[in-house]
Write a protein that holds these residues in place. Structure first.
Motif, PDB file in Angstrom:
ATOM      1  N   ARG A 137     -74.159   2.005  47.109  1.00  0.00           N
ATOM      2  CA  ARG A 137     -74.797   3.351  46.929  1.00  0.00           C
ATOM      3  C   ARG A 137     -75.908   3.283  47.781  1.00  0.00           C
ATOM      4  N   PHE A 138     -76.303   4.535  48.111  1.00  0.00           N
ATOM      5  CA  PHE A 138     -77.506   4.360  49.115  1.00  0.00           C
ATOM      6  C   PHE A 138     -78.837   5.248  48.609  1.00  0.00           C
ATOM      7  N   ILE A 139     -79.897   4.817  48.916  1.00  0.00           N
ATOM      8  CA  ILE A 139     -81.100   5.891  48.578  1.00  0.00           C
ATOM      9  C   ILE A 139     -80.852   7.230  49.205  1.00  0.00           C
ATOM     10  N   GLU A 140     -80.958   8.220  48.608  1.00  0.00           N
ATOM     11  CA  GLU A 140     -80.396   9.658  49.212  1.00  0.00           C
ATOM     12  C   GLU A 140     -81.780  10.077  49.790  1.00  0.00           C
ATOM     13  N   ASP A 141     -81.416  10.821  50.795  1.00  0.00           N
ATOM     14  CA  ASP A 141     -82.375  11.689  51.561  1.00  0.00           C
ATOM     15  C   ASP A 141     -82.197  13.066  51.062  1.00  0.00           C
ATOM     16  N   HIS A 142     -82.912  13.659  50.268  1.00  0.00           N
ATOM     17  CA  HIS A 142     -82.532  15.195  49.880  1.00  0.00           C
ATOM     18  C   HIS A 142     -83.353  16.173  50.760  1.00  0.00           C
ATOM     19  N   PRO A 153     -78.091  17.755  56.654  1.00  0.00           N
ATOM     20  CA  PRO A 153     -77.342  19.048  56.282  1.00  0.00           C
ATOM     21  C   PRO A 153     -76.371  19.177  55.262  1.00  0.00           C
ATOM     22  N   SER A 154     -75.792  17.811  54.841  1.00  0.00           N
ATOM     23  CA  SER A 154     -74.858  17.854  53.806  1.00  0.00           C
ATOM     24  C   SER A 154     -74.792  16.380  53.103  1.00  0.00           C
ATOM     25  N   ARG A 155     -74.344  16.425  51.893  1.00  0.00           N
ATOM     26  CA  ARG A 155     -74.435  14.976  51.508  1.00  0.00           C
ATOM     27  C   ARG A 155     -73.003  14.045  52.040  1.00  0.00           C
ATOM     28  N   ALA A 156     -72.362  14.655  52.946  1.00  0.00           N
ATOM     29  CA  ALA A 156     -70.997  13.938  53.516  1.00  0.00           C
ATOM     30  C   ALA A 156     -71.743  12.903  54.546  1.00  0.00           C
ATOM     31  N   TYR A 157     -73.099  12.919  54.651  1.00  0.00           N
ATOM     32  CA  TYR A 157     -73.851  11.840  55.496  1.00  0.00           C
ATOM     33  C   TYR A 157     -73.497  10.331  54.854  1.00  0.00           C
ATOM     34  N   LEU A 158     -73.485  10.499  53.359  1.00  0.00           N
ATOM     35  CA  LEU A 158     -73.432   9.184  52.627  1.00  0.00           C
ATOM     36  C   LEU A 158     -72.262   8.706  52.956  1.00  0.00           C
ATOM     37  N   LYS A 159     -71.168   9.490  53.017  1.00  0.00           N
ATOM     38  CA  LYS A 159     -69.576   8.954  53.300  1.00  0.00           C
ATOM     39  C   LYS A 159     -69.734   7.989  54.647  1.00  0.00           C
ATOM     40  N   GLY A 193     -72.714  19.027  59.882  1.00  0.00           N
ATOM     41  CA  GLY A 193     -73.550  18.065  60.790  1.00  0.00           C
ATOM     42  C   GLY A 193     -74.119  16.844  59.866  1.00  0.00           C
ATOM     43  N   GLY A 194     -73.451  16.629  58.761  1.00  0.00           N
ATOM     44  CA  GLY A 194     -73.903  15.243  57.843  1.00  0.00           C
ATOM     45  C   GLY A 194     -73.810  14.125  58.860  1.00  0.00           C
ATOM     46  N   TRP A 195     -72.392  14.021  59.173  1.00  0.00           N
ATOM     47  CA  TRP A 195     -72.062  12.648  59.882  1.00  0.00           C
ATOM     48  C   TRP A 195     -72.842  12.779  61.244  1.00  0.00           C
ATOM     49  N   LEU A 198     -63.779   4.764  49.303  1.00  0.00           N
ATOM     50  CA  LEU A 198     -65.021   4.586  49.396  1.00  0.00           C
ATOM     51  C   LEU A 198     -65.660   5.063  48.259  1.00  0.00           C
ATOM     52  N   ASN A 199     -66.788   4.705  47.789  1.00  0.00           N
ATOM     53  CA  ASN A 199     -67.501   5.202  46.699  1.00  0.00           C
ATOM     54  C   ASN A 199     -67.839   6.529  46.669  1.00  0.00           C
ATOM     55  N   TYR A 200     -68.018   6.930  48.136  1.00  0.00           N
ATOM     56  CA  TYR A 200     -68.367   8.609  47.904  1.00  0.00           C
ATOM     57  C   TYR A 200     -67.142   9.390  48.412  1.00  0.00           C
TER      58      TYR A 200
END
Length: 327
Positions: free
Chosen positions: A162-167, A171-177, A208-210, A316-318
């Protein structure tokens, strides 16, 4: 006094709130008969599923493990102990690194963990490298009994990243994936991360998350989607945007790229065909794509993804009801 009893079974730790997916995979992919009855829930300790005959499972699975298990206990044993200190000493005598998964006796588990050598159980800051060292797993069954295994299938504590999230910025939570998949790709395949001077092609990039992650690493991104990206990415000099169906753009029109990415919502059959188009072109070295499931999983189709040379499939966890393929 402590006592250790080796077990003949195998343990599967399901991803949080995804036990049903694990059970379904064991039934449909591996034909595990013990799961076929409605009594399967009695085999669970929280999210940890224990099957009593490892040899039968490995023979049926051909040595493969379920994607919906974040880690597996491959050499499980039962440890009986009188005190917290005894439990910690017994585990330390076996190996250094132990991670907890707990569903009961939480305070007691915390006290045991505090007496074990330190491992980082906190959320990570991207990018980071996964340590290449054995990671054991243990779970308290009651105040004086735990099930554990020094040998597991994941180098991550309890198979969890799990990553420290940037809120504010993505532009989307898909960046975590993509952060997770890139970290795993580097660990398992040694391909490094996208970097300055490298080129990426991303299909279905909006919002644009990725793209945000890739540009943040300094890579150039050719992002394709029918809808535009978030304004800050449309104005980013590292990002070239094209409004189009990415799956209909021939690789030769894009040219050589270091990475190809797709998080497109599409039928797995179409994704498989598109992956082969890129691989056959010889214009990329690395690919990371999300296999989006449409209802029940077609495991015969997933085998075709598995058969691609140099590929690794994982959950993945995400991820949700999807898998990720890394090439």
């Amino acid at each position: 006094m402590t006592s250790i009893k080796k077990l003949d079974g195998i343990g599967f730790l399901a991803f949080p709130e995804q036990k049903d997916f694990l059970v379904s995979e064991l039934k449909d992919r591996f034909n595990v008969s013990v799961i076929a009855s409605e009594a399967w829930q009695s085999n669970f300790y929280g999210d940890l599923l224990y099957l009593s005959n490892k040899a039968d499972f490995l023979q049926t699975s051909g040595g493969k493990f379920p994607y919906w298990a974040r880690t597996c206990m491959t050499e499980p044993f039962i440890l009986k102990f009188d005190s917290i200190g005894e439990a910690a000493v017994a585990l330390k005598e076996i190996q250094r690194n132990w991670a907890p998964y707990q569903y009961t006796c939480f305070r007691r588990a915390q006290l045991i963990q505090e007496k074990l050598p330190y491992i980082n159980l906190k959320d990570r800051k991207f990018p980071f490298k996964i340590p290449d060292s054995p990671m054991g797993l243990y779970t308290l069954l009651d105040e004086h009994t735990l099930i554990a295994s020094a040998a597991t299938t994941s180098p991550l504590p309890a198979g969890t990243m799990r990553f420290i999230e940037d809120h504010e910025n993505p532009p989307s939570r898909a960046y975590l994936k993509i952060q997770e998949s890139l970290t795993l790709a580097d660990f398992y395949l040694g391909c490094g991360l996208p970097k300055e001077g490298q080129k990426c092609f991303e299909a279905g990039a909006c919002p644009g998350g990725w793209t945000w992650v890739l540009a943040g690493l300094g890579a150039q991104v050719y992002a394709v989607d029918r809808a535009e990206l978030a304004p800050q990415l449309m104005n980013n000099p590292l990002v070239t945007f094209r409004a189009h169906d990415a799956f209909t753009i021939p690789p030769e029109e894009v040219g050589p790229v270091d990475w190809v990415f797709s998080d497109v919502i599409c039928y797995p059959e179409r994704l498989l065909e598109w992956i082969h188009v890129w691989l056959d072109s010889g214009l990329t070295r690395n690919m990371i794509c999300t296999i989006k499931m449409q209802g029940a999983i077609d495991w015969e189709l997933i085998k075709k993804f598995e058969e691609i040379p140099g590929s690794r499939i994982m959950h993945l966890n995400y991820n949700k009801h999807e898998l990720t393929i890394i090439l």
